[in-house]
Design an enzyme around this catalytic site. Sequence first.
Site, mmCIF file in Angstrom:
data_model
loop_
_atom_site.group_PDB
_atom_site.id
_atom_site.type_symbol
_atom_site.label_atom_id
_atom_site.label_comp_id
_atom_site.label_asym_id
_atom_site.label_seq_id
_atom_site.Cartn_x
_atom_site.Cartn_y
_atom_site.Cartn_z
ATOM 1 N N GLU A 120 0.839 -1.204 0.000
ATOM 2 C CA GLU A 120 0.000 0.000 0.000
ATOM 3 C C GLU A 120 0.871 1.251 0.000
ATOM 4 O O GLU A 120 1.804 1.386 0.794
ATOM 5 C CB GLU A 120 -0.891 -0.005 1.238
ATOM 6 N N CYS A 124 -5.450 -2.566 2.508
ATOM 7 C CA CYS A 124 -5.371 -2.422 3.961
ATOM 8 C C CYS A 124 -6.661 -2.825 4.666
ATOM 9 O O CYS A 124 -7.076 -3.972 4.673
ATOM 10 C CB CYS A 124 -4.963 -0.987 4.288
ATOM 11 N N LYS A 181 -9.360 2.561 -3.431
ATOM 12 C CA LYS A 181 -9.810 2.054 -2.132
ATOM 13 C C LYS A 181 -11.212 2.562 -1.811
ATOM 14 O O LYS A 181 -11.493 3.754 -1.912
ATOM 15 C CB LYS A 181 -8.818 2.491 -1.050
#
Length: 496
Positions: free
Chosen positions: A259, A372, A322
């Site tokens: 990430e 994440c 995301k």
Amino acid sequence: MYKTKIICFLLGILSGLVFAPTFFIPALFTFSYLCYIVQKSQNWQAAAKFGYLFGFGHFLSGMYWISIGVSVYIADFWWAIPFALFGLPIILAFFISTNCTLSFFAKNNKYYQLIFCLLWVLFEWIRSWICTGLPWNLIGYAFSFSEILIQPLSITGIYGLSFIVIYIATSAYPVFSKNFTKLKILLASSMLILTVMVIYGAMRVSTNPTHFTDIKVRLVQPSIPQTAKWDEEEFWHNLMLHINLSEKLEPTDLIIWSEAALVVPDDIPQVKLELLNMLNSTNAILITGGISDNKKHGDKFELYSAMYALDKNNHKLFEYHKSHLVPFGEYMPLKKILPFKKLTHGLIDYKEGNGGLVYIKKYHLKIKPLICYESIFPNFVQTNNEIADVIINITNDSWYGKSSGPYQHFHISRSRAVENGLPMIRVANNGISAIVDPVGRIVKKLNLNEINYIQGLIPQKLTTPTIFSQFGNFAMLLPIVFILLIHYLLSLIFDD
């Protein structure tokens, strides 16, 4: 009553040790005391207080590590450390307190303990979506120390497994009231349930050995400290560390970085040159986390936390944004009311993406991308393995140092592989990077603080979809009905 409050708080702290990395399973039976003391409370207010103190201790010991993340930029966010350490447990404790309050009103019911367990799972589910949701350290994750005991995830999902675990954890509650008939019923049913779990888990693991695709993958874990990650003076050192770990003699098809591995746009000329040189020397495709924007200006400008793929011809094969952003970390909720900046680098809040799958045509590889925090949401990840081949989860757990946070995050993420019958490739800047097969076996891994890479093959997915991947949370009704039936039949045997 004062003594009981202290006991509840201390047992709550002990209960937080059932999760990774300690997996202190005997602490599960602290929930038996909570179940007992709620039933014996003089009124609902007392039950609520006992539940709240237990919950405060539970979340304090289980999630203390969040304050470590806040302390990374201590000069700017020193004032937020007490809120992270104590504020979150203060809020989350209300879920357990409410469970105990409602359970109190069923204290005279023959099935009181079952009602307590059902309410426990209900409030875990509510916690997963209310105020953006935080389904962290659900009680079912206490069994993630064992690849055999987590196999029911393929049927029930995490909430169904939570029901099983909390049922077993509260099975000793009659010992405090010396109700040995009830104790026999609950212990016998728990032993039977565990036996079924072990048999099912062992059979599922043994009948699904790890098979591999022919797609070679290289996972890069540079373990760059969070304080250095966004430092302009450290940028080229950080980039070359990634490249040096990626350029190895062994051939590979995919190189995967973590990430926000690229903290600048990939089209900056010198950055592009270094990336293309690496991709040409390895003849690989790079999948990396990075920062992306919508190429607009002014009020229309939007910033994303992204995962994208680049080939040696500088073609961007996919770009994923995301979808589940971290409150206070990647954006500030209630920004008009709270005059603070987000914890992560930069003044602009990230925008949410749209989720979905991505595809690498060269390898006919359908990917469920997760960045994440997204891996903790079972409903968001739920993917039928008929439409996806692999989960790729990139993350950065360097925020949390040597705490329990990175270990908990890994085991939570690993559970998504079992639920969906899909292999998982997990790459952390620092944390635990691993290749996980579709029944949750850890094929290869790097430990916290290692600076290294993993070379391996992507495991094959299972040949048939899991029950959970098809029916989602509705599948949790199966263990509930199963346990109710066992409980009822054993009651007929043991009750006078």
